[in-house]
Design a protein around this motif. Structure first.
Motif, PDB file in Angstrom:
ATOM      1  N   PRO A  70       0.833  -1.210   0.000  1.00 51.87           N
ATOM      2  CA  PRO A  70       0.000   0.000   0.000  1.00 51.87           C
ATOM      3  C   PRO A  70       0.863   1.252   0.000  1.00 51.87           C
ATOM      4  O   PRO A  70       1.857   1.335   0.727  1.00 51.87           O
ATOM      5  CB  PRO A  70      -0.807  -0.142   1.301  1.00 51.87           C
ATOM      6  N   ILE A  71       0.502   2.209  -0.821  1.00 50.82           N
ATOM      7  CA  ILE A  71       1.336   3.393  -1.015  1.00 50.82           C
ATOM      8  C   ILE A  71       0.474   4.649  -0.970  1.00 50.82           C
ATOM      9  O   ILE A  71      -0.645   4.661  -1.492  1.00 50.82           O
ATOM     10  CB  ILE A  71       2.093   3.282  -2.362  1.00 50.82           C
ATOM     11  N   PRO A  72       0.941   5.727  -0.318  1.00 54.95           N
ATOM     12  CA  PRO A  72       0.200   6.996  -0.348  1.00 54.95           C
ATOM     13  C   PRO A  72       0.122   7.543  -1.778  1.00 54.95           C
ATOM     14  O   PRO A  72       0.995   7.268  -2.604  1.00 54.95           O
ATOM     15  CB  PRO A  72       1.029   7.922   0.550  1.00 54.95           C
ATOM     16  N   LEU A  73      -0.909   8.323  -2.036  1.00 53.75           N
ATOM     17  CA  LEU A  73      -1.093   8.939  -3.349  1.00 53.75           C
ATOM     18  C   LEU A  73      -1.251  10.438  -3.194  1.00 53.75           C
ATOM     19  O   LEU A  73      -2.030  10.904  -2.360  1.00 53.75           O
ATOM     20  CB  LEU A  73      -2.338   8.373  -4.042  1.00 53.75           C
ATOM     21  N   VAL A  74      -0.517  11.197  -3.998  1.00 53.34           N
ATOM     22  CA  VAL A  74      -0.656  12.648  -4.068  1.00 53.34           C
ATOM     23  C   VAL A  74      -1.306  13.005  -5.397  1.00 53.34           C
ATOM     24  O   VAL A  74      -0.800  12.633  -6.465  1.00 53.34           O
ATOM     25  CB  VAL A  74       0.704  13.367  -3.939  1.00 53.34           C
ATOM     26  N   ALA A 281       8.059  30.032  -7.341  1.00 53.92           N
ATOM     27  CA  ALA A 281       9.419  29.644  -6.963  1.00 53.92           C
ATOM     28  C   ALA A 281       9.430  28.786  -5.710  1.00 53.92           C
ATOM     29  O   ALA A 281      10.240  27.873  -5.572  1.00 53.92           O
ATOM     30  CB  ALA A 281      10.283  30.884  -6.756  1.00 53.92           C
ATOM     31  N   GLU A 282       8.512  29.051  -4.793  1.00 48.36           N
ATOM     32  CA  GLU A 282       8.561  28.311  -3.532  1.00 48.36           C
ATOM     33  C   GLU A 282       8.121  26.866  -3.695  1.00 48.36           C
ATOM     34  O   GLU A 282       8.478  26.006  -2.887  1.00 48.36           O
ATOM     35  CB  GLU A 282       7.725  29.016  -2.451  1.00 48.36           C
ATOM     36  N   LEU A 283       7.339  26.563  -4.744  1.00 53.56           N
ATOM     37  CA  LEU A 283       6.972  25.164  -4.949  1.00 53.56           C
ATOM     38  C   LEU A 283       8.224  24.330  -5.176  1.00 53.56           C
ATOM     39  O   LEU A 283       8.371  23.241  -4.616  1.00 53.56           O
ATOM     40  CB  LEU A 283       6.023  25.024  -6.136  1.00 53.56           C
ATOM     41  N   ARG A 284       9.155  24.842  -5.963  1.00 48.97           N
ATOM     42  CA  ARG A 284      10.367  24.090  -6.255  1.00 48.97           C
ATOM     43  C   ARG A 284      11.294  24.018  -5.048  1.00 48.97           C
ATOM     44  O   ARG A 284      11.998  23.023  -4.862  1.00 48.97           O
ATOM     45  CB  ARG A 284      11.087  24.727  -7.447  1.00 48.97           C
ATOM     46  N   HIS A 285      11.320  25.073  -4.215  1.00 49.24           N
ATOM     47  CA  HIS A 285      12.256  25.111  -3.099  1.00 49.24           C
ATOM     48  C   HIS A 285      11.643  24.617  -1.790  1.00 49.24           C
ATOM     49  O   HIS A 285      12.352  24.052  -0.951  1.00 49.24           O
ATOM     50  CB  HIS A 285      12.786  26.536  -2.914  1.00 49.24           C
ATOM     51  N   CYS A 286      10.350  24.815  -1.614  1.00 48.96           N
ATOM     52  CA  CYS A 286       9.720  24.496  -0.330  1.00 48.96           C
ATOM     53  C   CYS A 286       8.850  23.250  -0.378  1.00 48.96           C
ATOM     54  O   CYS A 286       8.301  22.849   0.659  1.00 48.96           O
ATOM     55  CB  CYS A 286       8.873  25.684   0.146  1.00 48.96           C
ATOM     56  N   LEU A 287       8.717  22.642  -1.548  1.00 51.86           N
ATOM     57  CA  LEU A 287       7.882  21.453  -1.645  1.00 51.86           C
ATOM     58  C   LEU A 287       8.324  20.356  -0.681  1.00 51.86           C
ATOM     59  O   LEU A 287       7.479  19.746  -0.013  1.00 51.86           O
ATOM     60  CB  LEU A 287       7.871  20.938  -3.086  1.00 51.86           C
ATOM     61  N   PRO A 288       9.632  20.071  -0.533  1.00 53.24           N
ATOM     62  CA  PRO A 288      10.013  19.052   0.449  1.00 53.24           C
ATOM     63  C   PRO A 288       9.564  19.390   1.869  1.00 53.24           C
ATOM     64  O   PRO A 288       9.107  18.501   2.606  1.00 53.24           O
ATOM     65  CB  PRO A 288      11.543  19.009   0.335  1.00 53.24           C
ATOM     66  N   ARG A 289       9.666  20.654   2.256  1.00 52.24           N
ATOM     67  CA  ARG A 289       9.197  21.046   3.590  1.00 52.24           C
ATOM     68  C   ARG A 289       7.707  20.816   3.745  1.00 52.24           C
ATOM     69  O   ARG A 289       7.246  20.332   4.782  1.00 52.24           O
ATOM     70  CB  ARG A 289       9.530  22.516   3.852  1.00 52.24           C
ATOM     71  N   ALA A 290       6.960  21.166   2.707  1.00 50.32           N
ATOM     72  CA  ALA A 290       5.514  20.969   2.770  1.00 50.32           C
ATOM     73  C   ALA A 290       5.179  19.488   2.890  1.00 50.32           C
ATOM     74  O   ALA A 290       4.287  19.096   3.664  1.00 50.32           O
ATOM     75  CB  ALA A 290       4.843  21.568   1.533  1.00 50.32           C
ATOM     76  N   LEU A 291       5.889  18.650   2.151  1.00 50.02           N
ATOM     77  CA  LEU A 291       5.631  17.220   2.211  1.00 50.02           C
ATOM     78  C   LEU A 291       6.025  16.641   3.567  1.00 50.02           C
ATOM     79  O   LEU A 291       5.374  15.717   4.068  1.00 50.02           O
ATOM     80  CB  LEU A 291       6.389  16.503   1.089  1.00 50.02           C
ATOM     81  N   GLU A 292       7.071  17.169   4.150  1.00 51.83           N
ATOM     82  CA  GLU A 292       7.452  16.726   5.494  1.00 51.83           C
ATOM     83  C   GLU A 292       6.324  16.999   6.483  1.00 51.83           C
ATOM     84  O   GLU A 292       5.988  16.158   7.317  1.00 51.83           O
ATOM     85  CB  GLU A 292       8.729  17.445   5.941  1.00 51.83           C
ATOM     86  N   ARG A 293       5.740  18.175   6.389  1.00 46.91           N
ATOM     87  CA  ARG A 293       4.658  18.527   7.312  1.00 46.91           C
ATOM     88  C   ARG A 293       3.411  17.669   7.085  1.00 46.91           C
ATOM     89  O   ARG A 293       2.622  17.483   8.008  1.00 46.91           O
ATOM     90  CB  ARG A 293       4.333  20.015   7.175  1.00 46.91           C
ATOM     91  N   LEU A 294       3.244  17.169   5.872  1.00 48.41           N
ATOM     92  CA  LEU A 294       2.142  16.268   5.598  1.00 48.41           C
ATOM     93  C   LEU A 294       2.448  14.828   5.965  1.00 48.41           C
ATOM     94  O   LEU A 294       1.582  13.950   5.845  1.00 48.41           O
ATOM     95  CB  LEU A 294       1.763  16.340   4.106  1.00 48.41           C
ATOM     96  N   GLY A 295       3.687  14.576   6.381  1.00 52.21           N
ATOM     97  CA  GLY A 295       4.079  13.235   6.753  1.00 52.21           C
ATOM     98  C   GLY A 295       4.467  12.364   5.582  1.00 52.21           C
ATOM     99  O   GLY A 295       4.493  11.136   5.688  1.00 52.21           O
ATOM    100  N   LEU A 296       4.809  12.984   4.459  1.00 50.18           N
ATOM    101  CA  LEU A 296       5.184  12.235   3.255  1.00 50.18           C
ATOM    102  C   LEU A 296       6.687  12.143   3.041  1.00 50.18           C
ATOM    103  O   LEU A 296       7.147  11.358   2.214  1.00 50.18           O
ATOM    104  CB  LEU A 296       4.521  12.867   2.028  1.00 50.18           C
ATOM    105  N   LEU A 297       7.455  12.969   3.728  1.00 50.39           N
ATOM    106  CA  LEU A 297       8.904  12.882   3.712  1.00 50.39           C
ATOM    107  C   LEU A 297       9.393  12.853   5.150  1.00 50.39           C
ATOM    108  O   LEU A 297       8.796  13.487   6.029  1.00 50.39           O
ATOM    109  CB  LEU A 297       9.537  14.082   2.988  1.00 50.39           C
ATOM    110  N   PHE A 298      10.481  12.168   5.346  1.00 50.55           N
ATOM    111  CA  PHE A 298      11.028  12.040   6.702  1.00 50.55           C
ATOM    112  C   PHE A 298      12.495  12.413   6.735  1.00 50.55           C
ATOM    113  O   PHE A 298      13.174  12.371   5.734  1.00 50.55           O
ATOM    114  CB  PHE A 298      10.845  10.596   7.207  1.00 50.55           C
TER     115      PHE A 298
END
Length: 298
Positions: A70-74, A281-298
């Motif tokens: 099972p895998i999360p979906l964005v 511009a922030e989508l490219r630079h801040c996307l990892p931070r946003a995903l971390e807050r959603l629990g998708l990156l660790f």
């Protein structure tokens, strides 16, 4: 006046970028565009109006018919005039890093494709994406309680509308530089390069100017659905810039939505992140931070 492309044009467009579009078949992206560590599959789907559209599914390279936990979906709707391929490429190898799947659909508005501007039919199609992915690739096992939406600009607008209209679908959402008041957005188009053309496109897609079609513009405005968002219980991130020159006066767009949600429900799980970056511009630079807050990156 541009209109929705007929079915026959879909194959031509896909061929120019991704080769053919066989339904439920793998379509490799050219090597120069292939992000490392991921596989990209394409499939055709029927939009709400019956038109055939392209969607791209990005998976970690190790995920496949023989190894498919099972895998999360964005779900990631594209921005105005951008398209599914360019939207997908922004994500690079993040699906591998986060061990999640990403679906980037071409989309379809009431009359237009790349200018859907939150058409209710387009939002309904976005809500169908988990089922469409499973139908195209039955071996993909989506973690039903881990479906998210993330989009930029018009894609952020549609992310917010998806949250408002289908809150039980999502475990979290992030909207970057999103317009939230389509009537204000229409008026502000005149401040942009080719703004009169954008206003003509908006009238064609939505059905007239805001003064003659207020309900149609409200239906495409997350601000008009702020109460649904506030009480959805879905964690939401709003990223916006004081220096945005495309969605101008973001304080009256994403900023106003944030203030409205906080007023309606001070306990709503919404956070805003405000900066001074250029539009997108922030989508490219801040996307990892946003995903971390959603629990998708660790």
């Amino acid at each position: 006046m541009p209109s929705a492309r007929p079915r026959s044009a879909l194959v031509v467009t896909a061929a120019a970028v991704l080769a053919a579009v066989p339904a439920a078949a793998a379509m490799p992206v050219p090597d120069r565009a292939r992000p490392a560590l991921v596989k990209i599959l394409g499939f055709a789907y029927r939009a709400h109006d019956g038109a055939e559209r392209l969607a791209l599914l990005v998976l970690p390279r190790w995920y496949g018919p023989r190894h498919h936990p099972p895998i999360p979906l964005v779900i990631s709707p594209h921005g105005r005039g951008v398209g599914a391929v360019r939207n997908m490429l922004i994500w690079g190898s993040l699906p591998e890093r986060g061990r999640f799947a990403l679906v980037s659909p071409e989309g379809q508005g009431r009359r237009l494709v790349l200018f859907s501007w939150g058409d209710p039919g387009q939002i309904a199609d976005l809500a169908r994406m988990p089922g469409l992915v499973r139908r195209a690739f039955p071996w993909v096992r989506i973690a039903r309680r881990r479906i998210y939406a993330v989009g930029e600009s018009m894609g952020g607008q549609e992310t917010l509308l998806l949250l408002a209209r289908h809150p039980r679908l999502l475990a979290g959402a992030a909207a970057f530089d999103a317009p939230t008041d389509m009537g204000l957005r229409y008026r502000d188009f005149r401040l942009l390069r080719r703004g009169l053309r954008l206003q003509r496109l908006a009238r064609f897609e939505i059905g007239g100017p805001p003064r003659l079609s207020p309900r149609q513009y409200a239906a495409r405005s997350p601000l008009a659905l702020a109460r649904r968002i506030a009480f959805s219980g879905v964690p939401l991130e709003l990223w916006w810039s004081r220096a945005d020159r495309v969605v101008v006066d973001q304080a009256a767009q994403s900023g106003r939505l944030y203030r409205t949600i906080e007023r309606l429900d001070p306990r709503a799980p919404v956070r805003q992140f405000v900066g001074s970056w250029p539009h997108g511009a922030e989508l490219r630079h801040c996307l990892p931070r946003a995903l971390e807050r959603l629990g998708l990156l660790f």
